[in-house]
Design a protein around this motif. Sequence first.
Motif, PDB file in Angstrom:
ATOM      1  N   ARG A  50       0.935  -1.036   0.124  1.00  0.00           N
ATOM      2  CA  ARG A  50       0.005  -0.161  -0.046  1.00  0.00           C
ATOM      3  C   ARG A  50       0.771   1.249  -0.044  1.00  0.00           C
ATOM      4  NH1 ARG A  50      -3.824   1.796   5.116  1.00  0.00           N
ATOM      5  NH2 ARG A  50      -1.648   2.255   5.902  1.00  0.00           N
ATOM      6  N   GLU A  51       2.057   1.060   0.607  1.00  0.00           N
ATOM      7  CA  GLU A  51       2.915   2.186   0.569  1.00  0.00           C
ATOM      8  C   GLU A  51       4.493   1.982   0.320  1.00  0.00           C
ATOM      9  OE1 GLU A  51       2.068   3.633   4.853  1.00  0.00           O
ATOM     10  OE2 GLU A  51       0.831   4.997   3.952  1.00  0.00           O
ATOM     11  N   VAL A  52       5.258   2.674  -0.132  1.00  0.00           N
ATOM     12  CA  VAL A  52       6.752   2.499  -0.328  1.00  0.00           C
ATOM     13  C   VAL A  52       7.222   3.752   0.269  1.00  0.00           C
ATOM     14  CG1 VAL A  52       8.442   2.316  -1.988  1.00  0.00           C
ATOM     15  CG2 VAL A  52       5.973   1.536  -2.563  1.00  0.00           C
ATOM     16  N   PHE A  53       8.237   3.729   1.055  1.00  0.00           N
ATOM     17  CA  PHE A  53       8.822   4.429   1.929  1.00  0.00           C
ATOM     18  C   PHE A  53       7.958   5.216   2.648  1.00  0.00           C
ATOM     19  CE2 PHE A  53      11.870   3.188  -1.770  1.00  0.00           C
ATOM     20  CZ  PHE A  53      12.543   2.371  -0.963  1.00  0.00           C
ATOM     21  N   GLY A  54       6.947   5.169   3.094  1.00  0.00           N
ATOM     22  CA  GLY A  54       5.861   6.079   3.699  1.00  0.00           C
ATOM     23  C   GLY A  54       5.009   6.786   2.812  1.00  0.00           C
ATOM     24  N   ARG A  55       5.204   6.683   1.505  1.00  0.00           N
ATOM     25  CA  ARG A  55       4.237   7.336   0.545  1.00  0.00           C
ATOM     26  C   ARG A  55       3.405   6.231  -0.444  1.00  0.00           C
ATOM     27  NH1 ARG A  55       5.648  12.030  -2.661  1.00  0.00           N
ATOM     28  NH2 ARG A  55       3.821  12.304  -3.518  1.00  0.00           N
ATOM     29  N   SER A  56       2.058   6.795  -0.239  1.00  0.00           N
ATOM     30  CA  SER A  56       1.106   5.819  -0.871  1.00  0.00           C
ATOM     31  C   SER A  56       1.569   5.443  -2.469  1.00  0.00           C
ATOM     32  CB  SER A  56      -0.172   6.663  -1.169  1.00  0.00           C
ATOM     33  OG  SER A  56      -1.002   6.089  -2.153  1.00  0.00           O
ATOM     34  N   THR A  57       1.567   4.094  -2.502  1.00  0.00           N
ATOM     35  CA  THR A  57       1.932   3.471  -3.900  1.00  0.00           C
ATOM     36  C   THR A  57       1.069   4.003  -5.003  1.00  0.00           C
ATOM     37  OG1 THR A  57       2.402   1.409  -2.901  1.00  0.00           O
ATOM     38  CG2 THR A  57       2.226   1.496  -5.038  1.00  0.00           C
ATOM     39  N   PHE A  58      -0.345   4.369  -4.739  1.00  0.00           N
ATOM     40  CA  PHE A  58      -1.400   4.908  -5.773  1.00  0.00           C
ATOM     41  C   PHE A  58      -0.886   6.189  -6.112  1.00  0.00           C
ATOM     42  CE2 PHE A  58      -5.052   6.667  -6.768  1.00  0.00           C
ATOM     43  CZ  PHE A  58      -5.449   5.905  -7.967  1.00  0.00           C
ATOM     44  N   ASP A  59      -0.536   7.096  -5.184  1.00  0.00           N
ATOM     45  CA  ASP A  59      -0.131   8.479  -5.246  1.00  0.00           C
ATOM     46  C   ASP A  59       1.036   8.494  -6.075  1.00  0.00           C
ATOM     47  OD1 ASP A  59       0.170  11.031  -4.827  1.00  0.00           O
ATOM     48  OD2 ASP A  59       0.494  11.199  -2.663  1.00  0.00           O
ATOM     49  N   LEU A  60       2.070   7.538  -5.829  1.00  0.00           N
ATOM     50  CA  LEU A  60       3.094   7.601  -6.477  1.00  0.00           C
ATOM     51  C   LEU A  60       2.858   7.195  -8.084  1.00  0.00           C
ATOM     52  CD1 LEU A  60       5.514   5.991  -4.345  1.00  0.00           C
ATOM     53  CD2 LEU A  60       5.932   8.198  -4.894  1.00  0.00           C
ATOM     54  N   ALA A  61       2.211   6.228  -8.420  1.00  0.00           N
ATOM     55  CA  ALA A  61       1.796   5.802  -9.753  1.00  0.00           C
ATOM     56  C   ALA A  61       1.029   7.049 -10.105  1.00  0.00           C
ATOM     57  CB  ALA A  61       0.523   4.495  -9.476  1.00  0.00           C
ATOM     58  N   VAL A  62       0.009   7.515  -9.608  1.00  0.00           N
ATOM     59  CA  VAL A  62      -0.487   9.085 -10.259  1.00  0.00           C
ATOM     60  C   VAL A  62       0.683   9.926 -10.767  1.00  0.00           C
ATOM     61  CG1 VAL A  62      -1.898  10.743  -9.918  1.00  0.00           C
ATOM     62  CG2 VAL A  62      -2.700   8.465  -9.029  1.00  0.00           C
ATOM     63  N   LEU A  63       1.606  10.025  -9.844  1.00  0.00           N
ATOM     64  CA  LEU A  63       2.692  11.216  -9.975  1.00  0.00           C
ATOM     65  C   LEU A  63       3.501  10.719 -11.269  1.00  0.00           C
ATOM     66  CD1 LEU A  63       4.216  12.350  -6.841  1.00  0.00           C
ATOM     67  CD2 LEU A  63       3.351  13.652  -8.549  1.00  0.00           C
ATOM     68  N   MET A  64       3.860   9.490 -11.291  1.00  0.00           N
ATOM     69  CA  MET A  64       4.609   9.109 -12.300  1.00  0.00           C
ATOM     70  C   MET A  64       3.922   9.074 -13.726  1.00  0.00           C
ATOM     71  SD  MET A  64       6.879   5.805 -10.776  1.00  0.00           S
ATOM     72  CE  MET A  64       5.796   4.928 -10.217  1.00  0.00           C
ATOM     73  N   MET A  65       2.458   8.697 -13.682  1.00  0.00           N
ATOM     74  CA  MET A  65       1.745   8.774 -14.923  1.00  0.00           C
ATOM     75  C   MET A  65       1.853  10.042 -15.567  1.00  0.00           C
ATOM     76  SD  MET A  65       0.732   6.062 -15.704  1.00  0.00           S
ATOM     77  CE  MET A  65      -0.773   6.177 -16.868  1.00  0.00           C
ATOM     78  N   LYS A  66       2.069  11.021 -14.662  1.00  0.00           N
ATOM     79  CA  LYS A  66       2.119  12.379 -15.276  1.00  0.00           C
ATOM     80  C   LYS A  66       3.241  12.633 -16.416  1.00  0.00           C
ATOM     81  CE  LYS A  66      -0.537  14.776 -11.999  1.00  0.00           C
ATOM     82  NZ  LYS A  66      -0.577  15.149 -10.581  1.00  0.00           N
ATOM     83  N   CYS A  67       4.406  11.991 -16.100  1.00  0.00           N
ATOM     84  CA  CYS A  67       5.521  12.109 -16.958  1.00  0.00           C
ATOM     85  C   CYS A  67       6.102  10.764 -17.742  1.00  0.00           C
ATOM     86  CB  CYS A  67       6.580  12.903 -16.286  1.00  0.00           C
ATOM     87  SG  CYS A  67       7.085  12.151 -14.491  1.00  0.00           S
TER      88      CYS A  67
END
Length: 327
Positions: free
Chosen positions: A229-246
Amino acid sequence: MIHTHDRENFFPGRCVLVNGPVIVGAGPSGLAVGAGLKQQGVPFVILERANCIASLWQNHTYDRLKLHLPKQFCQLPYFPFPDNIPEYPTKYQFIDYLESYARHFDINPQFNETVQSAKYDKTCGLWRVKTIESTSGAMRREMVEYICRWLVVATGENAQKVVPEFEGLEEFGGQVMHACDYKSGEAYRGKRVLVVGCGNSGMEVSLDLCHHNAIPSMVVRSSVHVLPREVFGRSTFDLAVLMMKCLPIWLVDKILVVTARLVLGNIEKYGLRRPSIGPLQLKNSEGKTPVLDIGALQKNQIWRYQGGPRHQEVFRRWSRARKRRKS
Ligand SMILES: NC(=O)C1=CN([C@@H]2O[C@H](COP(=O)(O)OP(=O)(O)OC[C@H]3O[C@@H](n4cnc5c(N)ncnc54)[C@H](OP(=O)(O)O)[C@@H]3O)[C@@H](O)[C@H]2O)C=CC1
Ligand SMILES: O=C(O)C(=O)Cc1c[nH]c2ccccc12
């Protein structure tokens, strides 16, 4: 005399003309559409078969459920979650939020009304939406026909449960239930439970059973993506959404799978296989949601029957073993 055509159009109930859209379903989506329309001053009617808003959340979720995604991804338009709500709200906090959302926008759905049919009448360009009162036990159930120009179907992705056929269920003798009726593992202390399905429900029900000292085993039919659910205290979903931007989706998928491997290890050691298509691409193409792990994966008391055997074969073995124990 009534002609066939007239008989088809004859409706024994009340008729209501709606000067705006009819929305079917008072779950999060129906409420969000309602709020948007309120803001524009457009009148509407929400039809809901249950006697409350968000009935799936209120009646068909387990006690321990928390949202998987951080709250900013689960809030509805124009009305954020209050600051004192944690990042992953509990189901009770989510329901409270939805209740206050409906109050805030003064949304009052028509409860206990089940939509039976919705037909578009091309000649007049209007929808005819027929409903029947859902309250059971009523001697005569009221029927209403709504006539409107727009219809919004917001009945949910997961409102209908799917129960596979089980040969030999009558002889089984144990309790059988669908995940939508599971509340807590309290009643299963010390008992063996077979969980069929390895989606988020199956994984979290199994984890809850572990928390209550029950003994769950799982039937895993096919491959599944499990992400922390989290990677290094950051939501995996949130990270996926960020990465999808670029980044392109295939690359985001690669990064997710490699990260999951680093954090969780090889999931084959837990009786699971990963699909060859990445988690986001699989969600897009088949609608299959990755499992967001909150601890079930590493519970080594959960035995997983993997791959080949379908639930039927596992269930037969399971049933036989139960009978042997009982005799
Ligand atoms: N905390 C949270 O936020 C939670 C969210 N959810 C969400 O709710 C939605 C519904 O989730 P869920 O209830 O898990 O349903 P899913 O449809 O996601 O998963 C069902 C699982 O059951 C398996 N299955 C179905 N039929 C059989 C069968 N006959 N034999 C063996 N296995 C079978 C499927 O396998 P196969 O892949 O082979 O079809 C799949 O693994 C998802 O979006 C999920 O993410 C659910 C729980 C908690
Ligand atoms: O956990 C759930 O129920 C979800 O729906 C989460 C989810 C939806 N799409 C995704 C893509 C990547 C990771 C999690 C999700």
